[in-house]
Design a protein around this motif. Structure first.
Motif, PDB file in Angstrom:
ATOM      1  N   ARG A  97       0.920  -1.523   0.116  1.00  0.00           N
ATOM      2  CA  ARG A  97      -0.359  -0.330  -0.045  1.00  0.00           C
ATOM      3  C   ARG A  97       0.889   0.971   0.187  1.00  0.00           C
ATOM      4  O   ARG A  97       0.490   1.917  -0.769  1.00  0.00           O
ATOM      5  N   VAL A  98       1.821   1.378   0.991  1.00  0.00           N
ATOM      6  CA  VAL A  98       2.801   2.667   1.097  1.00  0.00           C
ATOM      7  C   VAL A  98       3.375   2.257  -0.544  1.00  0.00           C
ATOM      8  O   VAL A  98       3.734   3.846  -1.322  1.00  0.00           O
ATOM      9  N   LEU A  99       3.631   0.986  -0.957  1.00  0.00           N
ATOM     10  CA  LEU A  99       4.662   1.702  -2.296  1.00  0.00           C
ATOM     11  C   LEU A  99       2.905   2.430  -3.385  1.00  0.00           C
ATOM     12  O   LEU A  99       3.899   2.940  -4.225  1.00  0.00           O
ATOM     13  N   ALA A 100       2.456   1.957  -3.509  1.00  0.00           N
ATOM     14  CA  ALA A 100       1.431   2.087  -4.686  1.00  0.00           C
ATOM     15  C   ALA A 100       1.394   4.186  -4.332  1.00  0.00           C
ATOM     16  O   ALA A 100       1.373   4.731  -5.122  1.00  0.00           O
ATOM     17  N   HIS A 101       0.753   4.482  -2.794  1.00  0.00           N
ATOM     18  CA  HIS A 101       0.964   4.719  -2.808  1.00  0.00           C
ATOM     19  C   HIS A 101       1.922   6.856  -3.146  1.00  0.00           C
ATOM     20  O   HIS A 101       2.124   7.446  -3.344  1.00  0.00           O
ATOM     21  N   PRO A 121      11.824  -2.364 -16.453  1.00  0.00           N
ATOM     22  CA  PRO A 121      11.647  -1.866 -15.539  1.00  0.00           C
ATOM     23  C   PRO A 121      13.709  -1.175 -15.557  1.00  0.00           C
ATOM     24  O   PRO A 121      14.230  -1.940 -16.212  1.00  0.00           O
ATOM     25  N   THR A 122      13.840   0.417 -15.050  1.00  0.00           N
ATOM     26  CA  THR A 122      15.522  -0.060 -15.240  1.00  0.00           C
ATOM     27  C   THR A 122      16.359  -0.321 -13.912  1.00  0.00           C
ATOM     28  O   THR A 122      15.822  -0.951 -12.981  1.00  0.00           O
ATOM     29  N   LEU A 123      17.784  -0.105 -14.119  1.00  0.00           N
ATOM     30  CA  LEU A 123      18.584  -0.954 -13.823  1.00  0.00           C
ATOM     31  C   LEU A 123      19.488  -0.201 -13.059  1.00  0.00           C
ATOM     32  O   LEU A 123      20.292  -1.182 -11.447  1.00  0.00           O
ATOM     33  N   GLY A 124      18.746   0.794 -12.601  1.00  0.00           N
ATOM     34  CA  GLY A 124      19.601   1.404 -11.354  1.00  0.00           C
ATOM     35  C   GLY A 124      19.436   1.475  -9.926  1.00  0.00           C
ATOM     36  O   GLY A 124      19.092   0.857  -9.589  1.00  0.00           O
ATOM     37  N   PRO A 125      20.146   1.796  -9.283  1.00  0.00           N
ATOM     38  CA  PRO A 125      20.365   1.296  -8.112  1.00  0.00           C
ATOM     39  C   PRO A 125      18.463   1.861  -7.130  1.00  0.00           C
ATOM     40  O   PRO A 125      18.060   0.941  -5.812  1.00  0.00           O
ATOM     41  N   ASN A 126      17.902   2.775  -7.217  1.00  0.00           N
ATOM     42  CA  ASN A 126      16.758   2.795  -6.845  1.00  0.00           C
ATOM     43  C   ASN A 126      15.551   1.751  -7.521  1.00  0.00           C
ATOM     44  O   ASN A 126      14.949   1.728  -6.290  1.00  0.00           O
ATOM     45  N   GLY A 127      15.349   1.669  -8.643  1.00  0.00           N
ATOM     46  CA  GLY A 127      14.969   1.512  -9.413  1.00  0.00           C
ATOM     47  C   GLY A 127      15.005  -0.557  -8.939  1.00  0.00           C
ATOM     48  O   GLY A 127      13.685  -1.302  -8.242  1.00  0.00           O
ATOM     49  N   VAL A 130      13.141  -1.154  -5.091  1.00  0.00           N
ATOM     50  CA  VAL A 130      11.962  -0.606  -5.098  1.00  0.00           C
ATOM     51  C   VAL A 130      11.197  -1.851  -5.612  1.00  0.00           C
ATOM     52  O   VAL A 130      10.616  -2.085  -4.857  1.00  0.00           O
ATOM     53  N   ALA A 131      12.213  -2.466  -6.415  1.00  0.00           N
ATOM     54  CA  ALA A 131      12.368  -3.533  -6.937  1.00  0.00           C
ATOM     55  C   ALA A 131      12.024  -5.195  -5.257  1.00  0.00           C
ATOM     56  O   ALA A 131      11.183  -5.838  -5.653  1.00  0.00           O
ATOM     57  N   VAL A 147       4.179 -15.258  -5.979  1.00  0.00           N
ATOM     58  CA  VAL A 147       4.598 -13.721  -6.098  1.00  0.00           C
ATOM     59  C   VAL A 147       4.952 -13.019  -7.042  1.00  0.00           C
ATOM     60  O   VAL A 147       4.344 -11.770  -6.542  1.00  0.00           O
ATOM     61  N   MET A 148       5.259 -13.182  -7.996  1.00  0.00           N
ATOM     62  CA  MET A 148       5.927 -12.438  -9.045  1.00  0.00           C
ATOM     63  C   MET A 148       4.104 -12.036  -8.993  1.00  0.00           C
ATOM     64  O   MET A 148       4.091 -10.885 -10.068  1.00  0.00           O
ATOM     65  N   ARG A 149       3.575 -13.189  -9.648  1.00  0.00           N
ATOM     66  CA  ARG A 149       1.893 -12.622 -10.137  1.00  0.00           C
ATOM     67  C   ARG A 149       0.888 -11.579  -9.183  1.00  0.00           C
ATOM     68  O   ARG A 149       0.516 -10.608  -9.873  1.00  0.00           O
ATOM     69  N   ALA A 150       1.372 -11.653  -7.909  1.00  0.00           N
ATOM     70  CA  ALA A 150       1.129 -10.621  -6.765  1.00  0.00           C
ATOM     71  C   ALA A 150       1.139  -9.425  -6.819  1.00  0.00           C
ATOM     72  O   ALA A 150       0.533  -8.071  -7.361  1.00  0.00           O
ATOM     73  N   VAL A 151       2.577  -9.137  -7.338  1.00  0.00           N
ATOM     74  CA  VAL A 151       3.194  -7.701  -7.389  1.00  0.00           C
ATOM     75  C   VAL A 151       2.920  -7.338  -8.963  1.00  0.00           C
ATOM     76  O   VAL A 151       2.489  -6.028  -9.109  1.00  0.00           O
TER      77      VAL A 151
END
Length: 242
Positions: A97-101, A121-127, A130-131, A147-151
């Motif tokens: 929820r926090v991630l989405a908001h 997806p970007t492959l930088g450190p922040n991306g 987040v992943a 888990v992958m399908r849920a995400v």
């Protein structure tokens, strides 16, 4: 070799680095959208020659990747971290929820990001961080494919919802009409169409549905999606799904 793997050239004569270049590009995009970003315009903002930027960034696509990664740092701070190697988050729903908001709030600060959501997806450190935070919220609660399908399901919801919200904001600016003003202007036509009796479900929606603000709409839809994900997760030992 990705842009993150290539070393940066010397900074002479005008001090430059990728961080300054990306910050200038983000500022241009915040002011005028992605169409306002070019290596020439970024160089002009930094008082540098355009050719110098090619020592740091080869293509506009690389620049966009770096911009996305830079603003993804704004998503990270409040995502609940894992507290130990074998521990699970206290509440996986809250983590997602926090991630989405925070993703929504980041896009509303940087509307151009809506145009780049949902791609590779970007492959930088922040991306990558987040992943990692997203996957670790569910890690160990089910097999990796579940888990992958849920995400993916949660991300598909908030990506679509955020893009729609930004599209509405852009329409308001383009027409100069708020949503309420646009509805009033469109009212006579819609009334005539509904009076034909061909659209009974739409008629009920127009006359009876409660209007709610974008944040409430987003929050409600997200809760429904998380409920659906919870129904697909194995129940914890001795209890029901969280």
């Amino acid at each position: 070799m990705t842009v993150w793997d290539r070393p940066e050239p010397p900074t002479r004569p005008v001090p430059l680095d990728r961080e300054r270049i990306v910050a200038a590009a983000v500022a241009l995009a915040d002011e005028g959208g992605l169409e306002a970003v070019s290596l020439r315009k970024v160089a002009a903002r930094l008082d540098a020659g355009p050719m110098r930027l090619y020592g740091y960034i080869s293509t506009k696509e690389e620049l966009f990747d770096l911009m996305v990664d830079a603003v993804q740092a704004e998503i990270l701070p409040e995502i609940p971290p894992r507290t130990g190697e074998e521990e699970q988050p206290a509440d996986w729903r809250e983590a997602l929820r926090v991630l989405a908001h925070r993703t929504r709030h980041t896009v509303l600060r940087h509307e151009w990001l809506a145009d780049l959501l949902g791609g590779r997806p970007t492959l930088g450190p922040n991306g990558l961080a987040v992943a990692e935070a997203t996957l670790s919220a569910l890690d160990g609660l089910a097999d990796v494919d579940t888990v992958m399908r849920a995400v993916e399901t949660v991300a598909a919801y908030y990506t679509g919802a955020i893009r729609r919200e930004v599209a509405n904001l852009r329409a308001e600016r383009a027409t100069g009409l708020s949503e309420h003003e646009w509805q009033r202007a469109s009212g006579p036509h819609l009334t005539r169409m509904l009076a034909t009796g061909r659209f009974p479900a739409l008629t009920r929606a127009v006359h009876d549905a409660t209007h709610i603000d974008p944040e409430t709409t987003f929050t409600t839809g997200l809760a429904w999606v998380l409920d659906a994900v919870a129904a697909k997760l194995p129940p914890p030992p001795g209890g029901s799904p969280s």
